[in-house]
Design an enzyme around this catalytic site. Structure first.
Site, PDB file in Angstrom:
ATOM      1  N   ASP A  29       0.839  -1.198   0.000  1.00 63.33           N
ATOM      2  CA  ASP A  29       0.000   0.000   0.000  1.00 63.33           C
ATOM      3  C   ASP A  29       0.879   1.254   0.000  1.00 63.33           C
ATOM      4  O   ASP A  29       2.082   1.187   0.290  1.00 63.33           O
ATOM      5  CB  ASP A  29      -0.893  -0.040   1.251  1.00 63.33           C
ATOM      6  CG  ASP A  29      -2.178   0.751   1.098  1.00 63.33           C
ATOM      7  OD1 ASP A  29      -2.289   1.544   0.149  1.00 63.33           O
ATOM      8  OD2 ASP A  29      -3.076   0.577   1.950  1.00 63.33           O
ATOM      9  N   ASP A  64     -10.771   2.179  -3.186  1.00 63.43           N
ATOM     10  CA  ASP A  64     -11.279   1.873  -1.846  1.00 63.43           C
ATOM     11  C   ASP A  64     -12.800   1.837  -1.838  1.00 63.43           C
ATOM     12  O   ASP A  64     -13.399   1.423  -0.859  1.00 63.43           O
ATOM     13  CB  ASP A  64     -10.826   2.957  -0.857  1.00 63.43           C
ATOM     14  CG  ASP A  64      -9.490   2.621  -0.235  1.00 63.43           C
ATOM     15  OD1 ASP A  64      -8.934   1.559  -0.561  1.00 63.43           O
ATOM     16  OD2 ASP A  64      -8.991   3.434   0.569  1.00 63.43           O
TER      17      ASP A  64
HETATM   18  C1  DGJ Z   1      -5.873   1.950   1.881  1.00 58.66           C
HETATM   19  C2  DGJ Z   1      -6.263   0.724   1.117  1.00 58.66           C
HETATM   20  O1  DGJ Z   1      -6.766   1.080  -0.130  1.00 58.66           O
HETATM   21  C3  DGJ Z   1      -7.269  -0.072   1.937  1.00 58.66           C
HETATM   22  O2  DGJ Z   1      -7.712  -1.188   1.218  1.00 58.66           O
HETATM   23  C4  DGJ Z   1      -6.606  -0.484   3.219  1.00 58.66           C
HETATM   24  O3  DGJ Z   1      -5.562  -1.360   2.950  1.00 58.66           O
HETATM   25  C5  DGJ Z   1      -6.111   0.745   3.972  1.00 58.66           C
HETATM   26  N1  DGJ Z   1      -5.296   1.561   3.141  1.00 58.66           N
HETATM   27  C6  DGJ Z   1      -5.340   0.342   5.192  1.00 58.66           C
HETATM   28  O4  DGJ Z   1      -4.756   1.393   5.830  1.00 58.66           O
END
Ligand code: DGJ
Length: 712
Positions: A468, A533
């Site tokens: 990430d 997300d």
């Molecule tokens: C952003 C990601 O897109 C989410 O799926 C998740 O992993 C969060 N970060 C966790 O902090």
């Protein structure tokens, strides 16, 4: 021959199955302007016997001293210098303060599908090599540039785009792009190109959510002053350009007053100051141009084929059905609860279990321990292995979330190395999500991050990392000002490459707060991408439509989550949520601890059905269908590589009264072949399925259907 060279005309023709790209050298070495490399053609395939006409039958523009000279659309690589005012690709400062380039051709080399043309500055020992590679089956041309400073002093690079892409001069140019924002990524958008420069870019150190580094151009023509329709899904000429760069990028499209058009694609020049010391070389990222004579659908299928052949690190390998615990537990993670989730996931048919953010955090929320890739003892008293072992016993692979470029102030790594983060003396150190960014341009930081990940993957028996990246770069003071935008990206690539070399079976998912980093360079190092997300299935339809405009479904991870949706608070039926996710790589992301037997039963059925169609969805040909159930409906048809299996998805936001049963017209089938509808057993010809279609019943809001056909 994919590349032919006509010595007499000094002309190179690069041919794909349906495309030709032509450049030529004119002027004499040592002459008034020197030997220059000029652009002559990019479009539908032509014959080598056309080359003379491309060189000599040129329109004479109305004379005026006000034009940028030479015109950008007639050059292969526009540099700053002389009377050029159009968008340029390369601008440098020489040690004595001279800020213009005068390049001339010194030679060329053709080797199979590759061509390189070498240039040198007429006064300084500064070399530029233009590289071309044809991918005939995809009608693609890869382009990149190598810079070398052989002089005695440092040259500062101010602008280093990878290519100038001249486009045809036809009326009514339109630009298709994938634009949006956080949680609304990759919205497929088409707009008229107006005179001037239209810039799509990121200045954030990642490709970002506002736009994806790819564009497509088609021409609508002019009918009595009004724009016509341009290319359609199946017909018309479309040109597309993408950039393989996981950092700040820029694609500018410039339309001159007389209709001349060129696209410049490369690393963003914003705040860039990259010093090339004597003897240094720099290879710029690849930009790829694809031409399709078969409309936007043709462009999509060429991109998919291109990624499968040259980008995907595991082409043709089925992606597993995964479970990710983020929306179920957020930061509130502990071993027992994750084991329980894993058991439920395995029972539903899940093959890969991923624990998301939180497992290393010594405190609640997001304020601690980021950067210390060790399980927090109060969450995992027996280490991560306790969970990994259980997941493996359940027959699943084990995945772990990491954010290797980041740290919290409250972390051991920051306490030990406060000087490893980006900062600018005397300036505020801005935090986002309580995070600072590691200077991954530094070799010792790369080594430390690699060692930590290596340790995690080895000791925890980890099969998969979700990588990430949740904050943009900012206040990026480094010893080499302005080079950070380059060095950070190279550092990320290096760490991933070295990690993959040490762990060849490791899979990686790319994520940057959703779809912030899914360019062709990162996708060549990762098996999956998290496109957004936003897990609201209704919104996902458009996000996935945009993502899959370029990328095949095999990298498009999609979760079925709980309702109301976490970010939009919208509710959608479980069938709709599954169907939307099944049109990519199916994952589950809800809180399985609160799912009842009815949901579990449905989930088991959908997961089992997905496993039957996933090869077709992930590795097949994608055809976007016309809306069948009202304006807000859409359809996709996936056809397996051998043409024998077909999976059709239809989605509608709201179906009008009395309009439940509609024909869905398919695309891409063999008109002469017969197909059996596996629901009804009815046999229909490809021709009928194309012209009349298949009856599909949808009712109510957020309605969906998945139909499968088999070729007889
Ligand atoms: C952003 C990601 O897109 C989410 O799926 C998740 O992993 C969060 N970060 C966790 O902090």
């Amino acid at each position: 021959m994919p590349i032919t060279y006509d010595e007499e005309l000094r002309c190179f023709a690069l041919h794909g199955d349906n495309v030709s790209y032509v450049l030529a050298v004119d002027g004499e070495p040592g002459g008034a302007v020197g030997a220059r490399v000029r652009h002559r053609y990019w479009g539908p395939r032509i014959a080598d016997s056309d080359l003379a006409s491309l060189l000599y039958d040129l329109p004479t523009p109305g004379w005026s001293g006000t034009w940028s000279r030479p015109r950008a659309h007639t050059e292969e690589y526009v540099v700053h210098g002389g009377l050029r005012y159009d968008e340029c690709a390369l601008k440098v400062d020489f040690p004595d303060g001279v800020r213009e380039l005068e390049l001339e051709v010194t030679g060329h080399e053709v080797a199979g599908e590759e061509l390189s043309v070498s240039l040198v500055d007429r006064r300084y020992d500064f070399h530029v090599v233009l590289h071309y590679r044809v991918r005939p089956a995809q009608d693609a041309v890869d382009r990149w540039v190598e810079l070398a400073n052989e002089g005695a002093g440092s040259v500062v690079l101010q602008r280093i785009a990878s290519a100038t892409w001249p486009l045809p001069q036809r009326p009514g140019p339109h630009l298709t792009s994938l634009v949006g924002r956080y949680a609304v990524e990759t919205q497929l958008t088409r707009q008229r190109v107006n005179p001037g420069v239209h810039v799509l870019e990121s200045r954030r150190g990642i490709p970002g959510h506002a736009a994806h580094p790819v564009v497509a151009v088609d021409y609508a023509g002019e009918r009595g002053g009004a724009a016509g329709t341009g290319a359609s899904e199946e017909h018309g000429d479309v040109w597309s350009v993408a950039l393989a760069w996981s950092g700040s990028w820029k694609i500018s499209t410039q339309l001159a007053g007389d209709g001349a058009l060129h696209v410049t694609a490369g690393v963003n020049d914003f705040d860039l100051r990259h010093e090339l010391a004597p003897g240094d070389r720099l290879t710029l990222p690849v930009t790829t141009g694809i031409f399709s004579p078969a409309g936007f659908g043709g462009v999509t299928r060429r991109w998919h084929s291109y990624e499968r052949s040259y980008v995907d690190p595991r082409p043709g390998v089925d992606r597993p059905v995964s479970y990710n615990s983020w929306e179920a537990t957020f930061y509130d993670v502990e071993c027992g609860q994750q084991i329980e989730l894993a058991r439920r996931a395995a029972d539903l048919g899940v093959e890969l279990f991923i624990i998301d953010d939180g497992w290393f955090r010594t405190g609640p929320g997001d304020e601690s321990s980021l950067g210390d890739w060790r399980p927090a003892p109060h969450r995992f008293p027996n280490g991560l292995r306790a969970l990994a072992d259980e997941v493996h016993l359940l027959g699943m692979r084990f995945g772990v979330w990491v954010e290797p470029e980041m740290l919290n102030r409250d972390s051991d790594i920051f306490r030990a190395h406060p000087d490893w983060v980006y900062r600018m003396p005397g300036r505020t150190s801005h935090e986002v999500r309580h995070q600072l960014v590691l200077d991954l341009g530094r070799a010792e930081v790369q080594d430390a991050v690699l060692a930590a990940l290596d340790d995690l993957v080895g000791s925890g028996d980890v099969d998969y990392l979700k990588w990430d990246m949740n904050r943009p770069l900012g206040t990026v003071g480094t010893p080499v000002a302005g080079a950070v935008w380059w060095n950070h990206v190279v550092g990320v690539h290096r760490v991933i490459d070295r990690l993959r070399a040490r762990h060849p079976d490791l899979w990686i998912e790319t994520c940057a707060s959703g779809g912030g980093r899914a360019d062709l360079a990162i996708l060549s190092r990762t098996e999956l991408a998290w496109p957004s997300d936003n897990t609201d299935a209704a919104d996902r339809v458009a996000i996935q439509r945009g993502y899959s405009f370029v990328h095949p479904a095999s990298s498009m991870l999609c979760w079925v989550t709980d309702v109301p949706a976490h970010l939009t608070k919208r509710t959608a039926p479980l069938s709709f949520r599954f169907h939307v996710a099944m049109s990519g790589v199916l994952g589950l992301g809800g809180n399985l601890l609160s799912w009842g037997e009815e949901e579990n039963e449905q989930a088991r059925r959908y997961v089992a059905q997905y496993k039957k169609i996933r090869s077709t969805v992930q590795h097949g040909q994608l055809h976007r269908l016309e809306p069948s159930h009202g304006r807000d409906s859409s359809g996709i048809c996936h056809i397996s590589a051998d043409g024998s299996e077909v999976a059709v998805f239809v989605f509608a936001r709201a179906v009008a009264a009395t309009a439940f049963e509609q024909y869905v017209r398919l695309r891409g089938l063999d008109p002469k072949a017969s197909y059996v509808d596996t629901r009804t057993g009815r046999v229909m010809s490809g021709a009928l399925l194309h012209s009349r279609g298949l009856v599909v019943e949808l009712k109510g809001d957020l309605a969906s259907a998945l139909l499968t056909l088999r070729r007889l």
